[in-house]
Scaffold this active site. Structure first.
Site, PDB file in Angstrom:
ATOM      1  NE  ARG A   1      -5.714  -0.363  11.748  1.00 26.25           N
ATOM      2  CZ  ARG A   1      -4.738  -0.416  10.835  1.00 26.25           C
ATOM      3  NH1 ARG A   1      -3.965   0.632  10.645  1.00 26.25           N
ATOM      4  NH2 ARG A   1      -4.517  -1.522  10.141  1.00 26.25           N
TER       5      ARG A   1
ATOM      6  CE  LYS B   1      -0.644  -0.066   4.985  1.00 22.25           C
ATOM      7  NZ  LYS B   1      -1.370  -0.786   6.045  1.00 22.25           N
TER       8      LYS B   1
HETATM    9  C1  LIG Z   1      -0.513  -1.560   6.597  1.00 22.54           C
HETATM   10  C2  LIG Z   1      -0.862  -2.843   7.211  1.00 22.54           C
HETATM   11  C3  LIG Z   1       0.140  -3.818   7.414  1.00 22.54           C
HETATM   12  C4  LIG Z   1       1.597  -3.573   7.109  1.00 22.54           C
HETATM   13  O1  LIG Z   1       2.186  -2.833   8.127  1.00 22.54           O
HETATM   14  P1  LIG Z   1       3.763  -2.546   8.166  1.00 22.54           P
HETATM   15  O2  LIG Z   1       3.965  -1.911   9.481  1.00 22.54           O
HETATM   16  O3  LIG Z   1       4.066  -1.672   7.025  1.00 22.54           O
HETATM   17  O4  LIG Z   1       4.432  -3.866   8.075  1.00 22.54           O
HETATM   18  C5  LIG Z   1      -0.238  -5.021   7.930  1.00 22.54           C
HETATM   19  N1  LIG Z   1      -1.533  -5.273   8.257  1.00 22.54           N
HETATM   20  C6  LIG Z   1      -2.509  -4.375   8.077  1.00 22.54           C
HETATM   21  C7  LIG Z   1      -3.903  -4.722   8.451  1.00 22.54           C
HETATM   22  C8  LIG Z   1      -2.202  -3.126   7.550  1.00 22.54           C
HETATM   23  O5  LIG Z   1      -3.189  -2.220   7.372  1.00 22.54           O
END
Ligand SMILES: *Cc1c(COP(=O)(O)O)cnc(C)c1O
Length: 378
Positions: A132, A38
């Site tokens: 969250r 993302k």
């Molecule tokens: C963005 C996201 C991740 C990745 O997180 P990082 O800290 O970049 O490894 C993993 N799980 C979810 C649900 C996310 O939204």
């Protein structure tokens, strides 16, 4: 090919090597990886580098990004990290697996999967304390029961996400609770859960602490792969590249000036009253880069330079040892917020390079001596 300014230089080989090292590291205890794309807006070449590095899935929070990667021809299972009711039809159409917490959304996805004679795979997210996304443990059995009753959904796993909203660290206790929860669900419902996705780049210290991984067999990694760091303390993971992304921008003014402003002091461009330290007469350089382009707090300047401030279009640097000239290129390293903003900015060209800059080599020389081999514009 012309090198644009400002530009974000991206080393695919660094990303591929970071992925490979993490796949090997976590693989030692049976943990597979989802490469999270993302922050790169689902850039297909970057996702492909992650796949070449060995990730089993590509995960993204945005449907648009998944569509972009699928349309580019990249083949691997795609995981959607964030869903919305309004996107149910497109999720059923485009996505292989999604992380879910709401039955309303699941019912609607099931409805559209039925129309398409398909089964949509679901990972239910459990609340483990970060507050969250997540289903409370007490509500989980009833949600699982209802998901199992929807024939066009296939429950393939459960997961949790920590260290994002509440800053809660993954540790022995919450990971153990997630494992225990898997065992209870499997026993009570006579099912097998194949994917137990324990978290993100914040899970590194938990993993390295030597705790039993229990049933955790998957992590979703963005920051570790892209920037080479874990995300609880932002320490570098040994062996990983931390300069796969470099933001290069141009010096447009370089002069020696007094360091204290003169005249009556009011608000600056962003409503703050500046407090300035007197350093005497020194070199100030202006870089053609501002808050409309990037998150300035997410930039790290080379060691010889200090960021004094920024406005919409200008970044002011203090250079103690290094004399900059108009037209020089200055590279900045990025944190996660900086990367996100730079990738999203329409003013910043994204260009792939064969070789990332070595962090030590940029301090003295800047760019008069650097040789780039750009592969293509992104
Ligand atoms: C963005 C996201 C991740 C990745 O997180 P990082 O800290 O970049 O490894 C993993 N799980 C979810 C649900 C996310 O939204």
């Amino acid at each position: 090919m012309k090198l644009c300014l400002p530009r974000l230089e991206i080393s695919l080989s660094d990303i591929r090597e970071n992925t490979r090292l993490l796949v090997d590291l976590y693989g030692k205890k049976g943990i597979s990886l989802m490469g999270v794309s993302k922050a790169t807006l689902g850039n297909p070449s970057i996702a492909e580098a992650m796949v070449q590095g060995g990730v089993a899935f590509i995960a993204d929070s945005r449907l648009e990004n998944i569509k972009r990667m699928k349309r580019s021809g990249l083949r691997c299972p795609f995981v959607l990290l964030r869903s919305a009711l309004s996107q149910a039809e497109e999720i059923a159409t485009w996505v292989d697996i999604s992380l879910q917490t709401e039955l309303e959304i699941l019912k609607k996805i099931s409805h559209f999967a039925q129309i398409r004679h398909q089964q949509h795979q679901v990972i239910l997210m459990v609340e483990m304390g970060d507050l969250r996304e997540g289903i409370l443990l007490g509500d989980l059995p009833s949600v699982v029961q209802q998901v199992l009753g929807l024939p066009h959904l296939k429950l393939v796993g459960i997961g949790c996400n920590l260290a994002c909203q509440g800053g809660i660290k993954p540790d022995y206790h919450n990971m153990h609770d997630l494992s225990q929860c898997v065992k209870d669900l499997e026993r009570n419902f006579q099912i097998h859960l194949g994917i137990i996705s324990g978290g993100n780049s914040a899970n590194y210290n938990w993993y390295q602490s030597g705790s039993e991984v229990g049933r955790i067999n998957n992590l979703r990694l963005g920051e570790s792969i892209l920037l080479g760091r874990e995300s609880v303390n932002r320490t570098v993971i040994p062996g990983l590249h931390t300069h796969a992304f470099q933001l290069v921008a141009e010096v447009i003014e370089a002069k020696f000036k007094p360091s204290l402003p003169w005249g009556e002091v009011g608000q600056d461009a962003f409503g703050q009253v500046p407090v300035v330290r007197d350093r005497g007469f020194c070199q100030r350089s202006i870089i053609a880069l501002g808050r409309q382009d990037v998150l300035v707090s997410g930039l790290q300047s080379p060691a010889a330079l200090e960021i004094l401030g920024s406005s919409s279009d200008h970044l002011v640097l203090h250079s103690a040892q290094q004399t900059l000239q108009v037209g020089d290129e200055v590279p900045f390293n990025l944190d996660y917020g900086g990367l996100l903003a730079a990738m999203t900015s329409p003013f910043i060209q994204k260009q792939f390079v064969h070789q990332s800059r070595h962090p030590d080599s940029v301090d003295g020389e800047f760019d008069r001596a650097m040789v780039y081999v750009p592969i293509a514009a992104v």
